[in-house]
Scaffold this active site. Structure first.
Site, PDB file in Angstrom:
ATOM      1  N   ASP A 194       0.817  -1.214   0.000  1.00  0.00           N
ATOM      2  CA  ASP A 194       0.000   0.000   0.000  1.00  0.00           C
ATOM      3  C   ASP A 194       0.847   1.259   0.000  1.00  0.00           C
ATOM      4  O   ASP A 194       0.357   2.342  -0.324  1.00  0.00           O
ATOM      5  CB  ASP A 194      -0.936  -0.016   1.212  1.00  0.00           C
ATOM      6  CG  ASP A 194      -1.974   1.079   1.152  1.00  0.00           C
ATOM      7  OD1 ASP A 194      -2.652   1.192   0.111  1.00  0.00           O
ATOM      8  OD2 ASP A 194      -2.113   1.838   2.132  1.00  0.00           O
ATOM      9  N   MET A 275      -8.178   5.824   2.662  1.00  0.00           N
ATOM     10  CA  MET A 275      -8.242   7.021   1.827  1.00  0.00           C
ATOM     11  C   MET A 275      -6.960   7.269   1.034  1.00  0.00           C
ATOM     12  O   MET A 275      -6.895   8.223   0.266  1.00  0.00           O
ATOM     13  CB  MET A 275      -8.520   8.240   2.713  1.00  0.00           C
ATOM     14  CG  MET A 275      -9.878   8.244   3.369  1.00  0.00           C
ATOM     15  SD  MET A 275     -11.241   8.281   2.172  1.00  0.00           S
ATOM     16  CE  MET A 275     -10.931   9.833   1.356  1.00  0.00           C
ATOM     17  N   ARG A 276      -5.953   6.403   1.219  1.00  0.00           N
ATOM     18  CA  ARG A 276      -4.700   6.655   0.521  1.00  0.00           C
ATOM     19  C   ARG A 276      -4.880   6.592  -0.988  1.00  0.00           C
ATOM     20  O   ARG A 276      -4.261   7.348  -1.739  1.00  0.00           O
ATOM     21  CB  ARG A 276      -3.624   5.673   0.973  1.00  0.00           C
ATOM     22  CG  ARG A 276      -2.271   5.935   0.330  1.00  0.00           C
ATOM     23  CD  ARG A 276      -1.155   5.097   0.915  1.00  0.00           C
ATOM     24  NE  ARG A 276      -0.769   5.588   2.228  1.00  0.00           N
ATOM     25  CZ  ARG A 276      -0.849   4.882   3.344  1.00  0.00           C
ATOM     26  NH1 ARG A 276      -1.325   3.655   3.312  1.00  0.00           N
ATOM     27  NH2 ARG A 276      -0.479   5.388   4.497  1.00  0.00           N
ATOM     28  N   ALA A 277      -5.753   5.712  -1.461  1.00  0.00           N
ATOM     29  CA  ALA A 277      -5.976   5.596  -2.905  1.00  0.00           C
ATOM     30  C   ALA A 277      -6.508   6.903  -3.477  1.00  0.00           C
ATOM     31  O   ALA A 277      -6.087   7.335  -4.557  1.00  0.00           O
ATOM     32  CB  ALA A 277      -6.944   4.451  -3.194  1.00  0.00           C
TER      33      ALA A 277
END
Length: 709
Positions: A194, A275-277
């Site tokens: 990730d 929420m990183r995407a």
């Protein structure tokens, strides 16, 4: 031979790979690139060439931590820095070897000087060298867990902290993280996966003209690297200028509400975690607009950002194929209005979107992958929806559960006797842990107890090589009796190198889990074999999570075969399992002896990695194969040979029906391990199984611990 790198602009094809690298060069905040692909696809070549097209960086003269003169790090170990002009130098690309030590990555402290003089003598590591540059990890999926943990900390905080025995050092560590990997050799931990902003899947071209151009350029480079690089100097300069122009334009790029809504809708539609995407997609879309010379983010930028930022984030378990359903992506984006062209308020010459030469050689005209400016995703195996079709009619073929093994009557097709087509595995489930008894010294993992570099401290010893983990109390105890003879006069303790003691620690290791799967006719009932495959798939998932190597031996007919040599790729094992046919007699002895041979070879290759044998069978033995004699007696003798070798074993009993012969239990007794039914394999039904494994193996052979280690 010249040390000139292969030019970035001379890489043939691989549009997505080059685009992802350049987007990170434009906006390092994108978060790096993970490059997945088979061997020999120019992964490392392209990554190493990227450093030559990056703009130079200004650094404080003499600073080992590459502080920027305009905003120096106030906590820099070489600081504080006085204001002044900086020195320009090329951006660095630092390679992290898979076998590096933790000290090499984060830096090393001179423990002897720290104890004797109270001096924080610190030697910077690779994280410091990579600050404001590129940190490249080839075969990143093979990186040891303790190095992965340090990388995760640095990537998350943008700094590196070293805390050891009361000595504390912190320095900035912001870098472009680029990793390459061959999925056949195993997958990445989800936490590290990730952390990569983008991912690309690369494969060798199937176009003969493009392959010819690859060979032509590679041979020309090897003949005269300097001359080859000189021929491409103009293209390299153009790419470098394009990166600089895009960097300058990036702050002016407008990421409007419409673009943010599209990004949010896409991430929600693909059900990505966290929420990183969303953040990575927003940064990538802005970088794409800047690279194209625009100040507005368009729908095509959002689409391309999704193709680069989401494939590795939508995997729900290790057996899901990476990739993205482009039809679903298009349906989501079709719900938004098309972009209206707007005049650019700040026209500038557009940087070339294609870093390769425009008309130089046939290798530049690869197949259109469907993305803007040649930046579509490469073939990704079609995603999960492109999995091989299973037989449409699972009812074909003999399926008598519990029927005795017998040769099928001759048929004109001359196919193997009673062979069944492969069936799908049942849904995997969480299993309880099996472990190898004793204390090992294998590679770090999460299965069996072992002496490792990390874990709880259990004692101290003289360091065999370089000191890595100081045992402070043992060191002081060793130095204390000699203080008068050494002429100690002040407050400081006189410490010599011979006084230093290394802390011994206990943690967990990864093992070699070798599956021996019965694929004979007695296992051929469709529903039953699906359950067996589901159980093995569950154990494979457990092996993936515990960082094991795995292998697969199958037996049917009159022989056994090594379906998958020991590897770290659990995906490969899952594919072999899914394709496994069944039918024929049951050569149990052949399967056990094949397993013994595989373990013997692996013990020579990696003597520190201890094995765990998992035999999946109903215990029947109807064929002695080439050994002759009674099939059951030969199987029992083969099992006792494995027990004498000190191999920890578990038998998964697949016997079904109201009448049970208990043959798997007898096999487990010969192997010196426990037997567990398919139903009992589930985590909620296996209380105390690990204890049973240890007790059974220890009882079977008092020398098991020594031999297994």
């Amino acid at each position: 031979m010249s040390s000139a790198l292969f030019p970035f602009s001379a890489v043939v094809g691989q549009d997505d790979l080059r685009l992802a690298l350049l987007l990170n060069a434009v906006s390092p905040a994108v978060g790096g690139v993970l490059v997945r692909g088979e061997k020999g696809t120019a992964k490392s070549t392209a990554v190493r060439a990227l450093s030559a097209v990056l703009p130079e960086v200004d650094v404080v003269p003499g600073c080992r931590f590459s502080c920027a003169p305009a905003v120096p790090d106030p906590a820099c170990p070489d600081g504080p820095h006085e204001p002044g002009p900086g020195t320009a130098r090329p951006a660095r690309m630092v390679e992290l070897p898979v076998g590096a030590s933790e000290d090499r990555l984060v830096g090393a402290l001179d423990i002897e000087r720290a104890l004797a003089d109270g001096v924080k003598a610190f030697e910077p590591g690779l994280l410091a060298a990579a600050h404001r540059g590129i940190l490249y990890v080839d075969e990143v999926n093979l990186l040891h867990d303790h190095l992965v943990d340090s990388l995760l900390d640095a990537a998350a905080m943008g700094s590196c902290h070293i805390e050891r025995e009361g000595v504390s050092v912190r320095h900035a560590a912001r870098f472009l993280l680029v990793g390459t990997m061959n999925p056949e050799e195993g997958e990445l931990r989800p936490q590290l996966l990730d952390r990569f902003g983008l991912t690309v899947e690369v494969a060798a071209s199937r176009e003969p003209e493009q392959r010819v151009e690859v060979v032509r350029r590679r041979l020309a480079y090897e003949d005269d690297p300097a001359s080859f690089a000189a021929r491409w100097a103009g293209d390299e300069a153009a790419v470098r200028a394009g990166v600089a122009a895009a960097r300058a334009l990036l702050p002016k790029v407008r990421l409007g509400d419409d673009a943010l809504l599209m990004i949010a809708a896409v991430c929600a539609g693909f059900e990505v975690d966290g929420m990183r995407a969303d953040i990575v997609m927003a940064r990538t879309a802005a970088a794409l607009a800047a690279w194209a010379g625009r100040t507005a983010v368009l729908k095509e930028d959002v689409r391309q950002a999704a193709l680069l930022a989401l494939p590795h984030r939508r995997r729900r378990n290790p057996f899901d194929a990476p990739g993205l359903d482009e039809a679903l992506l298009d349906r989501i984006l079709d719900g938004f209005p098309d972009d209206e062209p707007e005049p650019d308020p700040d026209p500038e010459p557009d940087p070339q979107p294609d870093p390769g030469p425009g008309d130089d050689g046939p290798g530049d005209d690869g197949p259109d992958d469907g993305g803007p400016d040649g930046g579509g995703v490469p073939p990704q195996g079609g995603g999960p929806e492109a999995a091989p079709e299973q037989p449409a009619d699972p009812s074909q073929g003999p399926e008598a559960p519990g029927a005795p093994d017998a040769p099928a009557s001759p048929s004109p097709a001359s196919a193997p006797a009673a062979e069944q087509a492969p069936v799908r595995a049942a849904e995997p489930f969480r299993t309880r842990m099996f472990s190898v008894p004793g204390l090992g010294e294998g590679a770090a993992g999460r299965r069996s107890r072992a002496r490792t570099a990390h874990g709880r401290t259990t004692g101290a010893q003289r360091p065999a090589g370089r000191l890595t983990k100081l045992h402070l109390a043992a060191t002081l105890q060793a130095a204390a009796p000699h203080q008068k003879a050494r002429g100690r006069s002040g407050r400081g303790l006189v410490v010599r190198k011979d006084d230093l003691r290394q802390a011994t620690r206990e943690g967990r290791e990864g093992n070699l889990v070798l599956f021996v799967v019965d694929a004979s006719g007695s296992m051929a009932a469709r529903q039953r074999m699906g359950a067996v495959k589901g159980a093995v798939l569950s154990l494979l998932l457990d092996a993936y999570q515990r960082r094991d190597k795995i292998g697969l031996v199958t037996f049917r007919g009159t022989a056994a075969e090594l379906a998958l040599p020991p590897t770290s790729s659990v995906d490969a094992a899952a594919v072999r399992l899914e394709q496994l046919p069944t039918g024929g007699r049951t050569p149990l002895a052949a399967g056990l002896l094949k397993a013994r041979e595989v373990l013997r070879v692996e013990r020579l290759r990696d003597p520190s990695r201890r094995p765990l044998l998992v035999v999946v069978t109903d215990g029947r033995a109807t064929s002695a194969g080439a050994h002759g004699g009674d099939a059951r007696d030969v199987a029992a003798r083969s099992a006792r040979l494995l027990a004498a070798d000190g191999v920890a074993s578990v038998v998964v009993d697949c016997e079904a029906g109201p009448v049970r012969l208990g043959l798997a239990g007898a096999l487990a007794a010969d192997l010196g391990g426990p037997a567990v039914t398919l139903d009992g394999l589930r985590a909620d039904a296996l209380a105390g199984l690990v204890k049973d494994v240890r007790t059974s193996v220890a009882t079977a052979s008092p020398h098991t611990h020594r031999r297994a280690a």
